[in-house]
Design a protein around this motif. Sequence first.
Motif, short mmCIF file in Angstrom:
data_model
loop_
_atom_site.label_atom_id
_atom_site.label_comp_id
_atom_site.label_asym_id
_atom_site.label_seq_id
_atom_site.Cartn_x
_atom_site.Cartn_y
_atom_site.Cartn_z
N THR A 1 0.79 -1.28 0.10
CA THR A 1 -0.01 -0.17 0.03
C THR A 1 1.00 1.30 -0.08
O THR A 1 1.84 1.40 0.69
N VAL A 2 0.50 2.15 -1.06
CA VAL A 2 1.24 3.49 -0.90
C VAL A 2 0.20 4.62 -0.68
O VAL A 2 -0.90 4.19 -1.42
N SER A 3 0.47 5.84 -0.37
CA SER A 3 -0.64 6.78 -0.03
C SER A 3 0.00 8.01 -0.43
O SER A 3 1.19 8.37 0.07
N LEU A 4 -0.91 8.87 -0.93
CA LEU A 4 -0.48 10.47 -1.10
C LEU A 4 -0.39 11.12 0.36
O LEU A 4 0.30 12.30 0.69
N PRO B 1 3.15 16.07 0.37
CA PRO B 1 2.64 17.21 0.88
C PRO B 1 1.25 17.50 0.43
O PRO B 1 0.47 18.22 1.07
N TYR B 2 0.84 16.88 -0.54
CA TYR B 2 -0.55 16.81 -1.37
C TYR B 2 -1.57 16.75 -0.18
O TYR B 2 -2.51 17.77 -0.08
N CYS B 3 -1.70 15.75 0.61
CA CYS B 3 -2.86 15.78 1.66
C CYS B 3 -2.89 16.62 2.67
O CYS B 3 -3.91 17.11 3.09
N ARG B 4 -1.53 17.13 3.22
CA ARG B 4 -1.51 18.15 4.19
C ARG B 4 -2.00 19.39 3.71
O ARG B 4 -2.83 20.11 4.38
N LYS B 5 -1.67 19.46 2.40
CA LYS B 5 -1.88 20.92 2.10
C LYS B 5 -3.32 21.24 1.76
O LYS B 5 -3.94 22.29 1.88
N HIS B 6 -4.22 20.06 1.46
CA HIS B 6 -5.58 20.05 1.06
C HIS B 6 -6.42 19.89 2.47
O HIS B 6 -7.65 19.66 2.47
N ARG B 7 -5.64 19.53 3.52
CA ARG B 7 -5.97 18.98 5.05
C ARG B 7 -7.20 17.79 4.74
O ARG B 7 -8.00 17.75 5.40
N TYR B 8 -6.40 16.90 4.19
CA TYR B 8 -7.09 15.62 4.17
C TYR B 8 -6.47 14.55 4.98
O TYR B 8 -5.51 14.45 5.13
N ASP B 9 -7.24 14.01 5.78
CA ASP B 9 -7.11 12.91 6.68
C ASP B 9 -6.58 11.76 5.86
O ASP B 9 -6.94 11.48 4.64
N PRO B 10 -5.45 11.09 6.25
CA PRO B 10 -5.14 9.80 5.52
C PRO B 10 -6.24 8.92 5.09
O PRO B 10 -6.07 8.22 3.98
N GLN B 11 -7.09 8.86 5.98
CA GLN B 11 -8.30 7.86 5.41
C GLN B 11 -9.27 8.40 4.50
O GLN B 11 -10.30 7.72 4.05
N ASN B 12 -9.25 9.63 4.21
CA ASN B 12 -10.09 10.30 3.21
C ASN B 12 -9.88 9.88 1.76
O ASN B 12 -8.48 9.91 1.54
N PRO B 13 -10.71 9.43 1.21
CA PRO B 13 -10.61 8.90 -0.13
C PRO B 13 -9.89 9.80 -1.36
O PRO B 13 -9.13 9.38 -2.00
N LEU B 14 -9.99 11.24 -0.79
CA LEU B 14 -9.39 12.11 -1.70
C LEU B 14 -7.70 12.28 -1.56
O LEU B 14 -7.03 12.92 -2.21
N CYS B 15 -7.33 11.41 -0.39
CA CYS B 15 -5.94 11.29 -0.12
C CYS B 15 -5.78 10.06 -0.78
O CYS B 15 -5.64 9.06 0.17
N ALA B 16 -5.52 9.88 -2.17
CA ALA B 16 -5.46 8.55 -2.81
C ALA B 16 -4.54 7.93 -2.13
O ALA B 16 -3.19 7.92 -1.95
N HIS B 17 -4.97 6.39 -2.10
CA HIS B 17 -4.09 5.32 -1.91
C HIS B 17 -4.22 4.10 -2.62
O HIS B 17 -5.23 4.02 -3.25
N ILE B 18 -3.26 3.50 -3.08
CA ILE B 18 -3.14 2.29 -3.89
C ILE B 18 -2.81 1.25 -3.24
O ILE B 18 -1.90 1.17 -2.33
N ILE B 19 -3.56 0.14 -3.63
CA ILE B 19 -3.14 -1.28 -2.81
C ILE B 19 -2.77 -2.25 -4.10
O ILE B 19 -3.56 -2.54 -4.77
N PHE B 20 -1.51 -2.57 -3.99
CA PHE B 20 -1.11 -3.47 -5.11
C PHE B 20 -1.01 -5.08 -4.46
O PHE B 20 -0.49 -5.21 -3.35
N VAL B 21 -1.40 -6.16 -5.40
CA VAL B 21 -1.45 -7.45 -4.68
C VAL B 21 -0.24 -8.03 -5.58
O VAL B 21 -0.59 -7.86 -6.97
N GLY B 22 0.46 -9.00 -5.29
CA GLY B 22 1.17 -9.64 -6.11
C GLY B 22 2.30 -10.55 -5.39
O GLY B 22 1.68 -11.04 -4.20
N SER B 23 3.66 -10.57 -5.77
CA SER B 23 4.67 -11.49 -5.18
C SER B 23 6.01 -10.52 -5.31
O SER B 23 5.97 -9.77 -6.13
#
Length: 193
Positions: free
Chosen positions: A100-103, A107-129
């Motif tokens: 999992t990686v997250s914006l 600085p993006y989410c802090r600048k917009h005052r998005y909590d890390p759980q806010n969907p607008l503070c985008a995060h990506i989940i990769f599955v694999g090996s």
Amino acid sequence: MARLLLLCAASALLLAAVATIPPPEEAARMARYVLHSCDWGALATLSAQEGLRGRPFANIFSLSDGPPGPCGGSGVPYLYLTDMEISVQDLEVNSNASLTVSLAQTPYCRKHRYDPQNPLCAHIIFVGSIVKVNDSEAGLAKKALFSRHPEMESWPKDHNWFFAKFNITNIWVLDYFGGLKIVTPEEYYSVKP
């Protein structure tokens, strides 16, 4: 030559200043953008450790898909690993993992005052090996990682560090309200961030 390098550096700074986050309808591009913006991620394995065997275990790892800058990256999450690390020991038993990686780490989410759980503070989940890279890919992995994490070059040689990559099989994007978006690896690798 020096003038050309200076021009390239100035162009990169200008592009970075005007670069914007991809729109929500471009999920594959968002996934590439977020990965390239992040220097680390949370890697989850199934533990092989006594007392935790078979349970989820998450750990933080430095990563890179290429040198920083607006030119993007390869999209491949590269890691620098040692068998001495407990998550790597888990991977030796079962190489399947999620990353999992997250914006939130930018600085993006802090600048917009998005909590890390806010969907607008985008995060990506990769599955694999996780797989070790072959000799032909090691130079690319080294350049990607050491350009972002120069300290790695001085890590103890007796730890037998090796370059690895996250072999992506599934991608989930959470960057807006309404739930996860599924992106195929083919879609992901066909776009530029």
